[in-house]
Design an enzyme around this catalytic site. Sequence first.
Site, PDB file in Angstrom:
ATOM      1  N   LYS A 169      -3.230   1.397  10.587  1.00  0.00           N
ATOM      2  CA  LYS A 169      -3.432   2.763  11.074  1.00  0.00           C
ATOM      3  C   LYS A 169      -3.481   2.764  12.599  1.00  0.00           C
ATOM      4  CE  LYS A 169      -4.130   7.130  11.215  1.00  0.00           C
ATOM      5  NZ  LYS A 169      -5.271   7.873  10.684  1.00  0.00           N
ATOM      6  N   LEU A 170      -4.128   1.768  13.186  1.00  0.00           N
ATOM      7  CA  LEU A 170      -4.164   1.692  14.639  1.00  0.00           C
ATOM      8  C   LEU A 170      -2.779   1.396  15.209  1.00  0.00           C
ATOM      9  CD1 LEU A 170      -7.535  -0.132  15.406  1.00  0.00           C
ATOM     10  CD2 LEU A 170      -7.072   2.321  15.179  1.00  0.00           C
TER      11      LEU A 170
END
Length: 284
Positions: A169-170
């Site tokens: 997600k990052l």
Amino acid sequence: MANIAFLGTGLLGSAFAEAAAKRGDSVTAWNRSADKALALAPFGVKAAETSAEAVRGASRVHLVLKDDAAVEAVIAAAQSGLSPDAILIDHSTTLPALTAVRAERFHATGLKYLHCPVFMGPLAARDAKGSMMVAGPKVLFESVEADLAKMTGRLEYLGERADLAAANKLFGNAMIIGLSAVVADVLTLAQASGVNGEDAIRLLGLFDLNAMAAGRGLNMAKGNFTPSFELAMARKDVGLMLETADDRPMAALPGIAARMDQLIAAGHGADDASVLGIDALARP
């Protein structure tokens, strides 16, 4: 029809809860600001006064919260209402290291937990589009796979490593934010050059950004900096961009220029401009 709960009904959480209710699930919602949960009543979503009340009798508990601290606090407050078979589905964007510790602690105490961050906004959540990643025990994922698939256009199970979805997600958000910053600088250059911003953005359609990211990105990951666009020449071009922008605020290019100067001073001027990623290879 499933009994499910949503803890956190901001823009994304409320969209998820609304969509679930429209699919026929029995949905209870809780939010720190009660008015946000109460606003879902027209869609058939019941508002609970406490998180423990919201999760009572729910087979799935979806968390859409701000950060790690909120996830910890809300789960702790809700735990007294959780049924033994309830599965916690955490859509929050969180720190990978803390996600791993949290998952290990929960599983050790018998809580069933999957981390399921998403790439989607409220509209996509209402229309079951976008992407959802899942990390955690495979047996848990398989038990809710069909339900999660109804929430998204693309469902990716990344494996049992608990922090893998958090890390990815990052990665994705870094690309989104970085691209936004570069596009902002393109628009600034367009303004400084007397070019319509929409025309400048249309010109970017000449690039296959997916192919560029895949090709250059894989070379960077492998440490292959064979030059096709030398760093020194790229730095010259960035200088032209900064000179064109004059004193206008820039989002990304000044920082890129400073990093290029460091690498050129270290002897990398003849390497490909993708050598900007060289330090990512130096760490284990």
